[in-house]
Design a protein around this motif. Structure first.
Motif, mmCIF file in Angstrom:
data_model
loop_
_atom_site.group_PDB
_atom_site.id
_atom_site.type_symbol
_atom_site.label_atom_id
_atom_site.label_comp_id
_atom_site.label_asym_id
_atom_site.label_seq_id
_atom_site.Cartn_x
_atom_site.Cartn_y
_atom_site.Cartn_z
ATOM 1 N N PHE A 1 0.811 -1.220 0.000
ATOM 2 C CA PHE A 1 0.000 0.000 0.000
ATOM 3 C C PHE A 1 0.846 1.274 0.000
ATOM 4 O O PHE A 1 0.308 2.379 -0.078
ATOM 5 C CB PHE A 1 -0.950 0.007 1.208
ATOM 6 N N ASP A 2 2.168 1.130 0.085
ATOM 7 C CA ASP A 2 3.101 2.266 0.067
ATOM 8 C C ASP A 2 3.327 2.675 -1.388
ATOM 9 O O ASP A 2 4.239 2.192 -2.059
ATOM 10 C CB ASP A 2 4.416 1.850 0.734
ATOM 11 N N SER A 3 2.506 3.587 -1.873
ATOM 12 C CA SER A 3 2.476 3.904 -3.311
ATOM 13 C C SER A 3 3.788 4.452 -3.848
ATOM 14 O O SER A 3 4.149 4.201 -4.998
ATOM 15 C CB SER A 3 1.343 4.902 -3.600
ATOM 16 N N VAL B 1 4.066 5.404 5.270
ATOM 17 C CA VAL B 1 2.688 5.393 4.796
ATOM 18 C C VAL B 1 1.952 6.593 5.377
ATOM 19 O O VAL B 1 2.182 6.984 6.531
ATOM 20 C CB VAL B 1 1.940 4.094 5.184
ATOM 21 N N ASP B 2 1.078 7.195 4.560
ATOM 22 C CA ASP B 2 0.241 8.267 5.077
ATOM 23 C C ASP B 2 -1.005 7.627 5.680
ATOM 24 O O ASP B 2 -1.152 6.401 5.696
ATOM 25 C CB ASP B 2 -0.096 9.287 3.981
ATOM 26 N N HIS C 1 -4.094 7.412 4.728
ATOM 27 C CA HIS C 1 -4.954 6.641 3.838
ATOM 28 C C HIS C 1 -4.333 5.274 3.545
ATOM 29 O O HIS C 1 -5.040 4.248 3.538
ATOM 30 C CB HIS C 1 -5.193 7.419 2.542
ATOM 31 N N GLU C 2 -3.005 5.251 3.304
ATOM 32 C CA GLU C 2 -2.305 3.992 3.065
ATOM 33 C C GLU C 2 -2.326 3.114 4.320
ATOM 34 O O GLU C 2 -2.494 1.889 4.239
ATOM 35 C CB GLU C 2 -0.862 4.275 2.638
ATOM 36 N N SER D 1 -5.742 1.482 4.722
ATOM 37 C CA SER D 1 -5.913 0.383 3.760
ATOM 38 C C SER D 1 -5.163 -0.856 4.227
ATOM 39 O O SER D 1 -5.688 -1.986 4.135
ATOM 40 C CB SER D 1 -5.412 0.807 2.375
ATOM 41 N N ALA D 2 -3.949 -0.667 4.731
ATOM 42 C CA ALA D 2 -3.167 -1.803 5.222
ATOM 43 C C ALA D 2 -3.838 -2.446 6.425
ATOM 44 O O ALA D 2 -3.900 -3.684 6.532
ATOM 45 C CB ALA D 2 -1.756 -1.343 5.585
ATOM 46 N N SER E 1 3.011 10.994 8.361
ATOM 47 C CA SER E 1 3.442 9.683 7.856
ATOM 48 C C SER E 1 4.107 8.896 8.976
ATOM 49 O O SER E 1 4.626 9.479 9.940
ATOM 50 C CB SER E 1 4.411 9.851 6.683
#
Length: 286
Positions: free
Chosen positions: A230-232, A238-239, A241-242, A245-246, A273
């Motif tokens: 999920f780390d775009s 990760v922020d 939103h990420e 999701s995780a 983050s």
């Protein structure tokens, strides 16, 4: 008698009376302090304890006096007395109490007034408002007066000192930190993650990682790979939103508020983050 032991008993007796207990003691102090010097002799101090209806023997009162009259001046001040009681509210509890104060202090003045609370403290369900024996304004004023204790000055202003001393009384009647934290969160709408919640989350995350890893793979790496997925931007950060999701992938069922508080718990510097390497360390920290 040991002055330290006697003082602990004294604190328990005062704080067991709940919110407003310290302010009630202050009120008795003010009545006996007729010259308004802010200090009392031992004889006056004894009268304060009697007026406050504390059942203490003469040897106990003598030991308590010795505890507070550390410099041997023959007088003690109300400040010395209340600071000793305030010390019982420390660490996590004091942090939560101040969080609630900051939330209520909408203008950031360091004091709570009618204007601060009128839009955030709902008195529409107050029994006296419902039966029309009290207006909403009167109910709000009544709410503020609670923090001044028995016989407060009624100035309609709650200082941080009054707020903290009130909750020192509340805290004195609650032994369990998590119960106190949950009570504060529910009453004042502040963020609080009980340690039992964090411990349970760690167990769930470990179990899920171990299930996904099977016999061939390291469960820690599985947990890292989930966050990495999920780390775009592949920054190992990760922020929010990420992160959400995780967490949805790993431990479905957490509500949005729990995920938000979790993220903020680990985002210590507030930069928006968190390192998933650090999060994995938290999960496997014994």
């Amino acid at each position: 008698m040991d002055p330290v032991v006697v003082n602990e008993r004294f604190k328990k007796k005062v704080l067991s009376r709940g919110g407003g207990s310290v302010q009630g003691l202050q009120r008795c102090f003010g009545i006996i302090d007729k010259d308004k010097s802010g200090s009392l002799s031992m004889k006056e101090f004894t009268r304060v304890l009697q007026l406050y209806k504390l059942d203490m023997s003469p040897p106990e009162i003598k030991a308590l006096w010795e505890f507070y009259d550390k410099d041997g001046s023959g007088t003690i001040s109300m400040t010395e007395l209340t600071l000793g009681l305030r010390e019982s509210l420390s660490g996590l509890r004091l942090e939560l109490v101040m969080k609630a104060f900051v939330k209520m202090d909408t203008d950031g003045s360091g004091e709570l007034t009618f204007e601060d609370i009128q839009d955030i403290y709902d008195v529409s369900k107050h029994p006296s408002v419902l039966n029309k024996t009290m207006t909403k304004e009167e109910a709000l004023s009544d709410f503020l007066s609670r923090f001044e204790g028995e016989g407060g000055n009624g100035d309609g202003v709650v200082t941080t000192e009054e707020w903290v001393l009130y909750f020192a009384g509340v805290s004195g009647a609650i032994e369990n930190d998590e119960f106190f934290g949950t009570m504060m969160a529910n009453a004042w709408g502040i963020d609080y993650l009980p340690q039992s919640f964090l411990d349970s989350l760690k167990k769930r995350l470990k179990m899920r990682a171990q299930q996904r890893a099977g016999p061939q793979e390291n469960p820690k790496m599985v947990l890292k790979k989930t966050f990495a997925y999920f780390d775009s931007d592949k920054s190992k950060l990760v922020d929010i939103h990420e992160f959400k999701s995780a967490m949805d992938s790993l431990v479905p069922g957490l509500d949005d508020n729990e995920k938000r508080m979790l993220f903020q718990h680990f985002d210590e510097d507030g930069n928006g983050s968190i390192s998933y390497d650090e999060f994995v360390k938290f999960v496997w920290d014994n």
